[in-house]
Design an enzyme around this catalytic site. Structure first.
Site, PDB file in Angstrom:
ATOM      1  N   SER A 216     -32.497   4.127  61.180  1.00 58.60           N
ATOM      2  CA  SER A 216     -31.249   4.332  60.439  1.00 58.60           C
ATOM      3  C   SER A 216     -31.275   5.670  59.725  1.00 58.60           C
ATOM      4  CB  SER A 216     -31.118   3.214  59.405  1.00 58.60           C
ATOM      5  OG  SER A 216     -30.109   3.524  58.466  1.00 58.60           O
TER       6      SER A 216
ATOM      7  N   TYR B 115     -35.165  -2.242  52.560  1.00 59.76           N
ATOM      8  CA  TYR B 115     -34.631  -2.142  53.922  1.00 59.76           C
ATOM      9  C   TYR B 115     -34.893  -0.743  54.483  1.00 59.76           C
ATOM     10  CZ  TYR B 115     -31.159  -0.916  57.405  1.00 59.76           C
ATOM     11  OH  TYR B 115     -30.554  -0.408  58.525  1.00 59.76           O
TER      12      TYR B 115
ATOM     13  N   LYS C 135     -37.453   0.512  57.619  1.00 61.97           N
ATOM     14  CA  LYS C 135     -37.106   1.329  58.793  1.00 61.97           C
ATOM     15  C   LYS C 135     -38.083   2.505  58.903  1.00 61.97           C
ATOM     16  CE  LYS C 135     -33.568  -0.770  60.623  1.00 61.97           C
ATOM     17  NZ  LYS C 135     -33.794  -1.493  61.883  1.00 61.97           N
TER      18      LYS C 135
HETATM   19  C1  UD1 Z   1     -25.241   0.982  54.657  1.00 59.06           C
HETATM   20  C2  UD1 Z   1     -26.639   1.039  54.126  1.00 59.06           C
HETATM   21  C3  UD1 Z   1     -27.522   1.668  55.169  1.00 59.06           C
HETATM   22  C4  UD1 Z   1     -27.481   0.848  56.422  1.00 59.06           C
HETATM   23  C5  UD1 Z   1     -26.053   0.682  56.886  1.00 59.06           C
HETATM   24  C6  UD1 Z   1     -26.025  -0.352  57.977  1.00 59.06           C
HETATM   25  C7  UD1 Z   1     -26.460   1.187  51.685  1.00 59.06           C
HETATM   26  C8  UD1 Z   1     -26.717   2.027  50.494  1.00 59.06           C
HETATM   27  N1  UD1 Z   1     -26.684   1.767  52.881  1.00 59.06           N
HETATM   28  O1  UD1 Z   1     -24.784   2.314  54.863  1.00 59.06           O
HETATM   29  O2  UD1 Z   1     -28.831   1.732  54.694  1.00 59.06           O
HETATM   30  O3  UD1 Z   1     -28.245   1.456  57.429  1.00 59.06           O
HETATM   31  O4  UD1 Z   1     -25.205   0.239  55.837  1.00 59.06           O
HETATM   32  O5  UD1 Z   1     -24.766  -0.554  58.455  1.00 59.06           O
HETATM   33  O6  UD1 Z   1     -26.028   0.057  51.579  1.00 59.06           O
HETATM   34  N2  UD1 Z   1     -17.735   1.328  50.663  1.00 59.06           N
HETATM   35  C9  UD1 Z   1     -16.692   1.022  49.807  1.00 59.06           C
HETATM   36  N3  UD1 Z   1     -16.337  -0.296  49.683  1.00 59.06           N
HETATM   37  C10 UD1 Z   1     -16.957  -1.304  50.366  1.00 59.06           C
HETATM   38  C11 UD1 Z   1     -18.025  -0.974  51.248  1.00 59.06           C
HETATM   39  C12 UD1 Z   1     -18.382   0.359  51.355  1.00 59.06           C
HETATM   40  O7  UD1 Z   1     -16.113   1.891  49.191  1.00 59.06           O
HETATM   41  O8  UD1 Z   1     -16.591  -2.477  50.206  1.00 59.06           O
HETATM   42  C13 UD1 Z   1     -18.105   2.752  50.836  1.00 59.06           C
HETATM   43  C14 UD1 Z   1     -19.540   3.093  50.468  1.00 59.06           C
HETATM   44  O9  UD1 Z   1     -19.650   3.420  49.109  1.00 59.06           O
HETATM   45  C15 UD1 Z   1     -19.826   4.258  51.417  1.00 59.06           C
HETATM   46  C16 UD1 Z   1     -18.975   3.953  52.656  1.00 59.06           C
HETATM   47  O10 UD1 Z   1     -17.980   3.042  52.218  1.00 59.06           O
HETATM   48  O11 UD1 Z   1     -19.348   5.468  50.861  1.00 59.06           O
HETATM   49  C17 UD1 Z   1     -19.769   3.290  53.771  1.00 59.06           C
HETATM   50  O12 UD1 Z   1     -20.453   2.152  53.251  1.00 59.06           O
HETATM   51  P1  UD1 Z   1     -21.221   1.106  54.207  1.00 59.06           P
HETATM   52  O13 UD1 Z   1     -20.314   0.706  55.317  1.00 59.06           O
HETATM   53  O14 UD1 Z   1     -21.756   0.033  53.334  1.00 59.06           O
HETATM   54  O15 UD1 Z   1     -22.373   1.963  54.838  1.00 59.06           O
HETATM   55  P2  UD1 Z   1     -23.532   2.820  54.121  1.00 59.06           P
HETATM   56  O16 UD1 Z   1     -23.625   2.520  52.688  1.00 59.06           O
HETATM   57  O17 UD1 Z   1     -23.323   4.240  54.517  1.00 59.06           O
END
Ligand code: UD1
Length: 337
Positions: free
Chosen positions: A124, A150, A154
């Site tokens: 990842s 997590y 990885k």
């Molecule tokens: C997350 C994990 C990452 C993992 C990946 C797997 C964290 C910190 N990172 O990545 O380690 O490999 O998922 O799929 O959790 N967001 C919102 N609202 C939400 C959900 C997300 O605003 O309800 C935003 C987050 O702040 C981020 C973006 O959307 O800026 C993407 O979030 P997400 O889909 O959870 O992925 P990552 O955090 O990048």
């Protein structure tokens, strides 16, 4: 090749299974179904017209794995099985380390005993931590101050693969560092089916669109990004699946590491707008405090995979949104209709 696909019933696994079969490979799905559904495998068989064999197994149970795989014939392993909920890993670190490390170790030992040399590992972009530059290439430091067990699991798995290859030079391994997979098969028959409240952005958005959740929480709008919300590199899950096949087909002795991303950064609000456009559904949202452990920008430089694997993404964020919506609207309760 005959490919043992661990985690093959999961979101990335099911799409990878389909692409492998389309490219003429044989697939054996190995899964413990702790966070996936047999229905996904049934639908892979339905879409591909091939009856996909399934081994139900918890790979971290080494003896059970040795017994179950003793009679199974395969040439390569694509290892996707593992625990992946970042927040849960902070609560249950030893479980995450045990399951995610023991399964890789068991697989590599079984492969060595059997002389099976081809190994693709699902890592990842989380191993890059808070990046010191973007877009991130594979030379960017990894394994520094990671935010979760997590992420560490990885990174440790990557080290295990390197260590195994040093001791066993015949090992042919590829480490794939995924950015943010989104989208679904355009048929709408397979897609992402998280259990409980989705942690990730796209499944949360699709559940809002389908009326399962009231509104999206946007985690922070004070980042140093164009609109203040977090920027990520979203990659269509079928592009990601094709990356696995490209890696497998070019595998050679040693360990190669590739970023699988589109190279394009999109903010949370970009994704909301793209989804609204693609689906015609309004996505109500509220800005909430930033989520612990989140970084401002994660964006791939996929140049190495483009050049060496002759692979690139061909599907846009808009297509991914359309396909995610198609999947979710056809399967409002996921596989448990
Ligand atoms: C997350 C994990 C990452 C993992 C990946 C797997 C964290 C910190 N990172 O990545 O380690 O490999 O998922 O799929 O959790 N967001 C919102 N609202 C939400 C959900 C997300 O605003 O309800 C935003 C987050 O702040 C981020 C973006 O959307 O800026 C993407 O979030 P997400 O889909 O959870 O992925 P990552 O955090 O990048």
């Amino acid at each position: 090749m005959r490919v043992l696909l661990t985690g093959g019933a999961g979101y990335i696994g099911s799409h990878t299974a389909l692409v492998l079969i389309e490219r003429g490979h044989e697939v054996i799905v190995l899964d413990d179904f702790s966070n996936s559904s047999r229905e996904a495998v049934r639908r892979i068989s339905e879409l591909s017209g091939v009856d996909v064999p399934v081994i139900e197994l918890d790979l971290s149970d080494r003896e059970a794995a040795q017994r179950a795989l003793a009679e199974v014939d395969f040439d390569a392993v694509i290892h996707l099985a593992g625990l992946k909920a970042v927040g849960e890993s902070v609560e249950q670190p030893t479980r995450y380390y045990r399951v995610n490390l023991d399964s890789t170790i068991a697989l590599l030992d079984i492969m060595r005993e059997r002389g099976i040399t081809k190994f693709v590992f699902s890592s990842s972009a989380t191993v890059y931590g808070d990046p010191i530059y973007v877009p991130i290439d594979e030379a960017h430091p990894a394994g520094v101050d990671l935010a979760s067990p997590y992420g560490w699991s990885k990174f440790m798995n990557e080290r295990i693969v390197h260590g195994a290859q040093t001791a066993w030079p015949e090992l042919e391994a590829v480490v794939l560092r995924y950015f943010n997979p989104v989208g679904a098969h355009p048929s709408g028959r397979i897609g992402e089916d998280p259990s409980g409240i989705p942690n990730n952005l796209m499944p949360f958005i699709t559940q809002v669109a389908v009326g399962k959740r009231e509104r999206l929480s946007v985690f922070g709008d004070g980042y140093n990004t164009p609109d203040g919300t977090g920027v990520r590199d979203y990659i269509h899950v079928l592009d990601l699946a094709e990356g696995h096949v490209a890696a497998l087909e070019r595998i050679a002795p040693g360990v190669e590491t590739y970023n699988l991303g589109s190279g394009i950064g999109s903010s949370v609000l970009d994704v909301v707008r793209a989804f609204e456009q693609a689906s015609g559904q309004a996505i109500p949202y509220a800005v909430m405090p930033a989520r612990a452990g989140d970084v401002a920008v994660l964006q791939a430089d996929p140049g190495r995979a483009n050049a060496e694997l002759d692979w690139r993404t061909t599907r846009s964020l808009e297509e991914a949104c359309r396909d995610s919506w198609n999947w979710q609207s056809q399967n409002p309760a996921g596989y448990h209709a």
